[in-house]
Motif scaffolding. Structure first.
Motif, PDB file in Angstrom:
ATOM      1  N   LEU A 183       8.620  -3.223  -1.244  1.00 51.79           N
ATOM      2  CA  LEU A 183       8.970  -3.238   0.175  1.00 51.79           C
ATOM      3  C   LEU A 183       9.329  -4.659   0.573  1.00 51.79           C
ATOM      4  N   SER A 184      10.508  -4.825   1.179  1.00 51.12           N
ATOM      5  CA  SER A 184      10.945  -6.108   1.710  1.00 51.12           C
ATOM      6  C   SER A 184      10.952  -6.032   3.234  1.00 51.12           C
ATOM      7  N   LEU A 185      10.359  -7.059   3.842  1.00 47.64           N
ATOM      8  CA  LEU A 185      10.204  -7.082   5.300  1.00 47.64           C
ATOM      9  C   LEU A 185      10.866  -8.327   5.873  1.00 47.64           C
ATOM     10  N   PHE A 186      11.646  -8.120   6.913  1.00 48.34           N
ATOM     11  CA  PHE A 186      12.262  -9.227   7.650  1.00 48.34           C
ATOM     12  C   PHE A 186      11.761  -9.199   9.082  1.00 48.34           C
ATOM     13  N   GLN A 187      11.270 -10.343   9.550  1.00 50.67           N
ATOM     14  CA  GLN A 187      10.917 -10.534  10.952  1.00 50.67           C
ATOM     15  C   GLN A 187      11.600 -11.806  11.447  1.00 50.67           C
ATOM     16  N   HIS A 242      -0.446  -5.486  10.440  1.00 52.23           N
ATOM     17  CA  HIS A 242      -0.392  -5.243   9.005  1.00 52.23           C
ATOM     18  C   HIS A 242       0.487  -4.033   8.697  1.00 52.23           C
ATOM     19  N   LEU A 243       1.009  -4.038   7.473  1.00 50.89           N
ATOM     20  CA  LEU A 243       1.840  -2.945   6.985  1.00 50.89           C
ATOM     21  C   LEU A 243       1.249  -2.473   5.657  1.00 50.89           C
ATOM     22  N   VAL A 244       1.084  -1.165   5.486  1.00 51.98           N
ATOM     23  CA  VAL A 244       0.425  -0.607   4.306  1.00 51.98           C
ATOM     24  C   VAL A 244       1.374   0.351   3.595  1.00 51.98           C
ATOM     25  N   VAL A 245       1.502   0.174   2.271  1.00 55.41           N
ATOM     26  CA  VAL A 245       2.287   1.067   1.428  1.00 55.41           C
ATOM     27  C   VAL A 245       1.354   1.677   0.382  1.00 55.41           C
ATOM     28  N   VAL A 246       1.370   2.997   0.277  1.00 59.53           N
ATOM     29  CA  VAL A 246       0.547   3.699  -0.707  1.00 59.53           C
ATOM     30  C   VAL A 246       1.456   4.574  -1.557  1.00 59.53           C
ATOM     31  N   VAL A 247       1.375   4.426  -2.879  1.00 64.74           N
ATOM     32  CA  VAL A 247       2.080   5.312  -3.794  1.00 64.74           C
ATOM     33  C   VAL A 247       1.064   5.790  -4.823  1.00 64.74           C
ATOM     34  N   GLY A 248       0.800   7.090  -4.843  1.00 66.41           N
ATOM     35  CA  GLY A 248      -0.236   7.619  -5.719  1.00 66.41           C
ATOM     36  C   GLY A 248      -1.584   7.035  -5.352  1.00 66.41           C
ATOM     37  N   ASP A 249      -2.252   6.379  -6.321  1.00 64.24           N
ATOM     38  CA  ASP A 249      -3.556   5.756  -6.088  1.00 64.24           C
ATOM     39  C   ASP A 249      -3.457   4.255  -5.845  1.00 64.24           C
ATOM     40  N   ASP A 250      -2.265   3.732  -5.735  1.00 62.74           N
ATOM     41  CA  ASP A 250      -2.066   2.292  -5.582  1.00 62.74           C
ATOM     42  C   ASP A 250      -1.714   1.959  -4.137  1.00 62.74           C
ATOM     43  N   THR A 251      -2.386   0.960  -3.582  1.00 64.08           N
ATOM     44  CA  THR A 251      -2.174   0.556  -2.194  1.00 64.08           C
ATOM     45  C   THR A 251      -1.814  -0.927  -2.138  1.00 64.08           C
ATOM     46  N   ALA A 252      -0.840  -1.281  -1.307  1.00 65.71           N
ATOM     47  CA  ALA A 252      -0.461  -2.668  -1.089  1.00 65.71           C
ATOM     48  C   ALA A 252      -0.418  -2.917   0.413  1.00 65.71           C
ATOM     49  N   VAL A 253      -0.940  -4.072   0.842  1.00 73.14           N
ATOM     50  CA  VAL A 253      -1.023  -4.421   2.262  1.00 73.14           C
ATOM     51  C   VAL A 253      -0.271  -5.727   2.485  1.00 73.14           C
ATOM     52  N   LEU A 254       0.551  -5.770   3.530  1.00 70.84           N
ATOM     53  CA  LEU A 254       1.309  -6.963   3.886  1.00 70.84           C
ATOM     54  C   LEU A 254       0.955  -7.371   5.312  1.00 70.84           C
ATOM     55  N   PRO A 255       0.352  -8.554   5.495  1.00 68.48           N
ATOM     56  CA  PRO A 255       0.072  -9.021   6.867  1.00 68.48           C
ATOM     57  C   PRO A 255       1.377  -9.278   7.621  1.00 68.48           C
TER      58      PRO A 255
END
Length: 651
Positions: A430-434, A464-477
């Protein structure tokens, strides 16, 4: 060689081809009645119509009412003509005409079919991948008999080519007969057990036939077990159909005790697939859909010593409780037969030979989940978002064999940012632009290009932004700000060739995937499009914007590598496409000379795309070996080519 040929001949004679189908009561030669001509106009529908007299209801073969056939408003490859047969029918042939007395006809078309009118499957002719040949004039009839009849309620005709001097025009007929079907639906852990009659005599040949439909990639279709661990199992494993025979002989290594045959892939597509199994001793004839494979199991008598019962949908333990060592089947079976015995009919009549456990019903519900296929890099699905809501929440499933590709993108409300979710090297990124922030990335999962379904959840709220795929979770402040959902979410690819093309579409500055060589071999890559008076394409790199280099002893070099999100070929193609290209590398120094004061040898340099050593910096020119002040003659001293060479203890 003679013995081998004899063995093959023996198998072919013992296992003749099977032509009987329990679902069709009529002989194939009697299954050619016209099915569309007697339908009401409401049974016909289309993508569009040129006028009320060109509607889909006028598309019956040989009819002249209305304008004499169906013609869409626009003649392009996005038009379709649909028929609802009222119930599932067996379709054996189709016929087409153009519009009566006109220059409108279709010269080539695709044929799609569906049970519920939502999940469609294309009929593929064995001799051609280009669809069906159509008409060369308006009034002659072109009839095509299907080599492999199918069962469906809904049909769609999709024009691919038509008379270049006219428009799309069609009149059609569909031929076939009534299809008799008996279904059983397994909803979760459930099983249907068929116990043979007490007077059961083992036949010389066992025949099992059925159809199945599911969206689950794993599950037991049928199982038959013996007293000593020997068994016969038909099972879906990761979307493939596995037929296994196990002799149960503990004295044999596992490779010799079990024989497996694997057919098909992606069978969890919510379409019907037919299975036909003939077993004569150790000789097996296994057919999935139209594909047949013959094999001979290992020569062990345990294969024949099976109990006189078969379980469908799951496996029962000795205590007659559901076993969970294997995943139960979740989906529909149609017309399961064992040696001509109608299993569903016995179950519906509550015959004593049948034992039902779990949630088993005798109808096949239409799935509320509709898979969408993106055929190329320009396929896209745009869905409305909860515009103005102070959160983002999206869930979906995907499967692919591609290591890279665009999955989802959307802009936040009022230009407050944008995110792009895509696959890169089989990982979810995931790529985020602010605004006023550098592009930030997070990664989750791996090996996601395995052809299996993967569940994805994305949520963003406040900080925060949360991405979950299967059992894996990634969090981006996130930068503290109110996250508000935009009004459109784009699924699948949305690849233009350049930022200029995105600007032409009216898109604002933000993250986009571009495919610089169009339909060429290069894949797409992520860029930031800066929409000013012109469109600047910024290719981001994976390193930090600023790198601090500490002092080191002479001869000990410090190096930093900047890896861009595009390959060398993609970057070269982007440069060729651009009117102007810039790359700026700025060096700020403090007590750090760029050249050795004694011999003038360089102490700092950088390498370009061809790995050549370059000693010029931001604002200078290639091969100058000096900074901008050296070119302009205004460095801190005339003897210096760069201000850094003054070795000042200040930036």
């Amino acid at each position: 060689m003679a013995s081998v040929a004899g063995a093959l001949l023996c198998v072919l004679l013992l296992l003749p081809a099977h032509t009987w189908s329990p679902g069709a009561a009529e002989h194939p030669r009697d299954c050619d009645a016209p099915l569309a001509s007697s339908l009401p106009q409401a049974s016909f529908s289309s993508s569009s119509e040129l006028s009320s007299s060109h509607g889909a209801g006028f598309a019956r073969l040989n009819r002249r009412d209305g304008a004499g056939g169906w013609t869409p408003l626009v003649s392009d490859k996005y038009q379709w003509l649909q028929i609802d047969l009222g119930e599932r029918m067996k379709v054996t042939s189709v016929a087409t005409q153009g519009g009566y007395g006109s220059s409108n006809w279709v010269s080539n078309y695709l044929l799609m079919f569906s049970d519920g009118g939502r999940n469609w499957k294309q009929y593929r002719r064995e001799e051609s991948i280009w669809g069906f040949p159509g008409n060369t004039n308006a009034d002659s009839v072109v009839h095509y008999r299907l080599q492999s009849p199918f069962q469906a309620r809904f049909l769609r005709f999709l024009p691919v080519a038509w008379n270049p001097k006219g428009r799309i025009g069609m009149r059609i007929e569909v031929y076939g007969c009534v299809y008799r079907s008996k279904m059983v639906y397994f909803d979760g852990p459930s099983v249907l057990l068929y116990r043979f009659d007490k007077k059961f005599v083992r036949p010389v040949r066992d025949v099992i036939s059925l159809k199945f439909k599911t969206m689950q990639s794993n599950g037991i279709l049928l199982h038959r077990e013996g007293q000593h661990g020997n068994h016969l199992t038909l099972e879906l494993i990761e979307g493939k159909l596995v037929f296994s025979l196990n002799s149960g002989n503990a004295n044999l290594p596992s490779t010799k005790a079990q024989s497996n045959l694997i057919l098909g892939s992606l069978l969890d597509d919510q379409h019907w697939h037919s299975v036909y199994i003939e077993q004569l001793n150790t000789h097996i004839n296994f057919t999935l859909d139209k594909y047949t494979q013959y094999f001979q199991a290992k020569e062990h008598s345990g294969y024949l010593d099976l109990n006189s019962e078969i379980s469908f949908g799951g496996i029962l333990t000795v205590g007659r409780s559901l076993a969970f060592s294997h995943k139960s089947f979740h989906g529909c079976l149609e017309n399961p037969y064992y040696n001509g015995v109608d299993i569903v009919e016995l179950a519906k009549k509550h015959k004593p030979q049948i034992l039902i456990m779990g949630n088993v019903t005798f109808s096949c519900p239409q799935s509320q989940i509709v898979p969408v296929t993106f055929l190329n890099s320009r396929s896209c699905l745009a869905l409305p978002g909860n515009s103005g809501k102070n959160k983002v929440s999206v869930t979906f499933q995907f499967r692919t064999w591609n290591k890279a590709g665009h999955l989802l993108s959307s802009e936040f409300w009022h230009g407050s940012g944008k995110f792009v979710l895509f696959l890169q090297d089989g990982k979810l990124k995931l790529s985020l632009f602010q605004p006023e922030e550098s592009i930030r990335n997070i990664t989750a999962g791996s090996g996601l290009n395995d052809g299996q379904w993967h569940s994805v959840s994305l949520s963003a709220k406040w900080n925060h932004l949360v991405v979950v795929v299967g059992d894996d979770t990634a969090v981006l402040p996130l930068v503290p700000m109110l996250i508000v959902s935009g009004n459109i979410y784009y699924f699948g690819a949305l690849y233009e060739q350049s930022c200029e093309a995105h600007k032409y579409r009216g898109n604002s500055s933000g993250l986009y995937h571009v495919d610089v060589d169009g339909s060429g071999p290069l894949g797409s890559f992520l860029v930031y499009c800066n929409m000013t008076d012109t469109a600047w394409t910024v290719v981001p790199h994976g390193g930090p914007d600023t790198v601090t280099v500490s002092g080191a002893a002479r001869g000990l070099a410090h190096s930093t590598t900047f890896a861009y999100g595009a390959g060398a070929g993609q970057l070269r193609a982007a440069v060729v496409l651009a009117e102007r290209c810039e790359q700026q590398l700025v060096l700020s120094c403090r007590a750090a000379q760029l050249t050795d004061a004694q011999d003038g040898s360089p102490l700092s340099w950088w390498s370009g795309r061809t790995n050549e050593t370059l000693m010029y910096w931001g604002g200078s020119q290639p091969d100058a070996q000096r900074c901008t002040c050296g070119l302009e003659g205004n460095c801190s001293g005339s003897q210096y080519h760069c201000n850094c060479d003054a070795d000042w203890n200040a930036w």
